[in-house]
Design an enzyme around this catalytic site. Sequence first.
Site, PDB file in Angstrom:
ATOM      1  N   LYS A  62       0.810  -1.232   0.000  1.00  0.00           N
ATOM      2  CA  LYS A  62       0.000   0.000   0.000  1.00  0.00           C
ATOM      3  C   LYS A  62       0.841   1.280   0.000  1.00  0.00           C
ATOM      4  CE  LYS A  62      -3.539  -0.707  -0.558  1.00  0.00           C
ATOM      5  NZ  LYS A  62      -4.073  -1.288  -1.829  1.00  0.00           N
ATOM      6  N   ARG A 145       5.393   5.236   2.756  1.00  0.00           N
ATOM      7  CA  ARG A 145       4.330   6.233   2.890  1.00  0.00           C
ATOM      8  C   ARG A 145       4.102   6.479   4.370  1.00  0.00           C
ATOM      9  NH1 ARG A 145      -1.465   4.349   0.473  1.00  0.00           N
ATOM     10  NH2 ARG A 145      -2.573   6.319   0.646  1.00  0.00           N
TER      11      ARG A 145
HETATM   12  N1  LIG Z   1      -1.221   8.027  -9.269  1.00  0.00           N
HETATM   13  C1  LIG Z   1      -1.829   7.248  -8.385  1.00  0.00           C
HETATM   14  N2  LIG Z   1      -3.081   6.772  -8.601  1.00  0.00           N
HETATM   15  C2  LIG Z   1      -3.681   5.991  -7.685  1.00  0.00           C
HETATM   16  N3  LIG Z   1      -3.125   5.610  -6.515  1.00  0.00           N
HETATM   17  C3  LIG Z   1      -1.892   6.045  -6.265  1.00  0.00           C
HETATM   18  C4  LIG Z   1      -1.183   6.874  -7.173  1.00  0.00           C
HETATM   19  N4  LIG Z   1       0.019   7.155  -6.647  1.00  0.00           N
HETATM   20  C5  LIG Z   1       0.080   6.543  -5.474  1.00  0.00           C
HETATM   21  N5  LIG Z   1      -1.066   5.882  -5.227  1.00  0.00           N
HETATM   22  C6  LIG Z   1      -1.329   5.164  -3.992  1.00  0.00           C
HETATM   23  O1  LIG Z   1      -1.030   3.787  -4.166  1.00  0.00           O
HETATM   24  C7  LIG Z   1      -1.701   3.123  -3.097  1.00  0.00           C
HETATM   25  C8  LIG Z   1      -1.732   1.638  -3.367  1.00  0.00           C
HETATM   26  O2  LIG Z   1      -0.454   1.159  -3.120  1.00  0.00           O
HETATM   27  P1  LIG Z   1       0.094  -0.172  -3.765  1.00  0.00           P
HETATM   28  O3  LIG Z   1      -0.063  -0.129  -5.236  1.00  0.00           O
HETATM   29  O4  LIG Z   1       1.450  -0.374  -3.248  1.00  0.00           O
HETATM   30  O5  LIG Z   1      -0.906  -1.250  -3.163  1.00  0.00           O
HETATM   31  S1  LIG Z   1      -0.670  -2.830  -3.109  1.00  0.00           S
HETATM   32  O6  LIG Z   1       0.159  -3.112  -1.943  1.00  0.00           O
HETATM   33  O7  LIG Z   1      -0.055  -3.249  -4.362  1.00  0.00           O
HETATM   34  O8  LIG Z   1      -2.041  -3.384  -2.946  1.00  0.00           O
HETATM   35  C9  LIG Z   1      -3.054   3.774  -3.054  1.00  0.00           C
HETATM   36  O9  LIG Z   1      -3.523   3.672  -1.732  1.00  0.00           O
HETATM   37  P2  LIG Z   1      -5.039   4.022  -1.335  1.00  0.00           P
HETATM   38  O10 LIG Z   1      -5.153   5.499  -1.508  1.00  0.00           O
HETATM   39  O11 LIG Z   1      -5.187   3.609   0.061  1.00  0.00           O
HETATM   40  O12 LIG Z   1      -5.925   3.254  -2.270  1.00  0.00           O
HETATM   41  C10 LIG Z   1      -2.782   5.200  -3.523  1.00  0.00           C
HETATM   42  O13 LIG Z   1      -2.886   6.155  -2.512  1.00  0.00           O
END
Ligand SMILES: Nc1ncnc2c1ncn2[C@@H]1O[C@H](COP(=O)(O)OS(=O)(=O)O)[C@@H](OP(=O)(O)O)[C@H]1O
EC number: 2.8.2.-
Length: 305
Positions: A62, A145
Site C-alpha cells: 500500500k 508512505r
Molecule cells: N497516481 C496514483 N493513482 C492511484 N493511486 C496512487 C497513485 N500514486 C500513489 N497511489 C497510492 O497507491 C496506493 C496503493 O499502493 P500499492 O499499489 O502499493 O498497493 S498494493 O500493496 O499493491 O495493494 C493507493 O492507496 P489508497 O489510496 O489507500 O488506495 C494510492 O494512494
Amino acid sequence: MLSASNELFTFCSMWILVHSSVQIKPGRGHLASPYPVEIQPTLHPNGTKQCFPQTIIIGVRKGGTRALIEMLSLHPDIVAAESEVHFFDWESNFEKGLYWYISQMPFSYPHQITVEKTPAYFTSSKVPERIYQINSDTKLLLILRDPTERVLSDYTQVFYNRLQKHKHSQPIETVLIKNGEINVDYKAINRSLYYIHMQKWLKYFPLTHIHLVDGDQLIRDPLPEMKKVEKFLSLSPQINASNFYFNKTKGFFCLRDNGRERCLHESKGRAHPQVAPTVLAKLYQFFHQPNKRLFELVGRTFDWH
Ligand SMILES: Nc1ncnc2c1ncn2[C@@H]1O[C@H](COP(=O)(O)OS(=O)(=O)O)[C@@H](OP(=O)(O)O)[C@H]1O
C-alpha cells in the site's frame, strides 16, 4: 535438490555468483548443458531474453508500488512483470526454482532493465537473504508512505477483499486498539514499523543498493520522485512532465504514454475510513519513535506526522 557450488554464470549481461550454500530446486525438465537449467536465460528469436530482474520493487504494501512500477514503465528501457510474482516470499513458488521465476519475466532487449514488484517482500524475513544469494547487486526500490496512512490503506484493502467474499469486517477502531493501547498484534501496524523490516534488509544490502521513494510525494507530484528513480537506475532522463496529468475525478495523477492516457485501477486511491480523532492521534504518536529509528537507519527523514 540441486546444490550449486560457487560457480559463476553469465546471465543477461550480468554475472551471478551462486553461493555454495544456495540450494536451488531444479525446475521442470533438464537440458543437456554445463549450467543448471534454472539460470539459463530464455532466448527469443528476435534477440530478446527473459532475465532475472536487475531491480526489484520490494514494497511496502500500500505504499504506491503499482503507481511506481507503472510510472517506471513509461521509460523505454524498462520492462516490467505484469503481476506480483511472490517468488521469494511464497515457499510454493520458491520451490519451483529460479528458472520458473525468470520464466515469469517479460522478454527484454540487452539494453533494457527488467523490474518486478511484490510488496510483501519488504516484510518477509527470508527474502533479503534469498535475493542476496542470487544476485547481491540487485538494485532495490522501496516506496514508503506515512505509516499511519499506510495502516488505513491496508485496512481498506482488507475491508474490500472481505466485502467481495461477503464477509463482515470489524470497525477500524476495534482492530487498531486493544485494551486501550495500539494493537501491536495487528499485522497492518507491524507492516508500518518500517525500521524493523529495514534492519533485516541492511544485513544484506548496503544503503547504496536501496533507493527509497517517498510515496506521499509520488501522489502529490510524481515527476521529481521518478527523476530520482531514473538516476538511481542509471537510466537516461526520459520520463517528463507530459507523462503525467492530474485527473480531478480520481483525485490522483494519471499517466500519458505516447498519447494514450490511463489512470490506475479503481482499487488504487480509495477513500479511507473515518477514524476517531483520539485514536488517530494515538496512532501518530505510536509511530513517532519507530519513524525516528528508521530515519537514523537510512540517513534521511520523511515528512510524516
Ligand atoms: N497516481 C496514483 N493513482 C492511484 N493511486 C496512487 C497513485 N500514486 C500513489 N497511489 C497510492 O497507491 C496506493 C496503493 O499502493 P500499492 O499499489 O502499493 O498497493 S498494493 O500493496 O499493491 O495493494 C493507493 O492507496 P489508497 O489510496 O489507500 O488506495 C494510492 O494512494
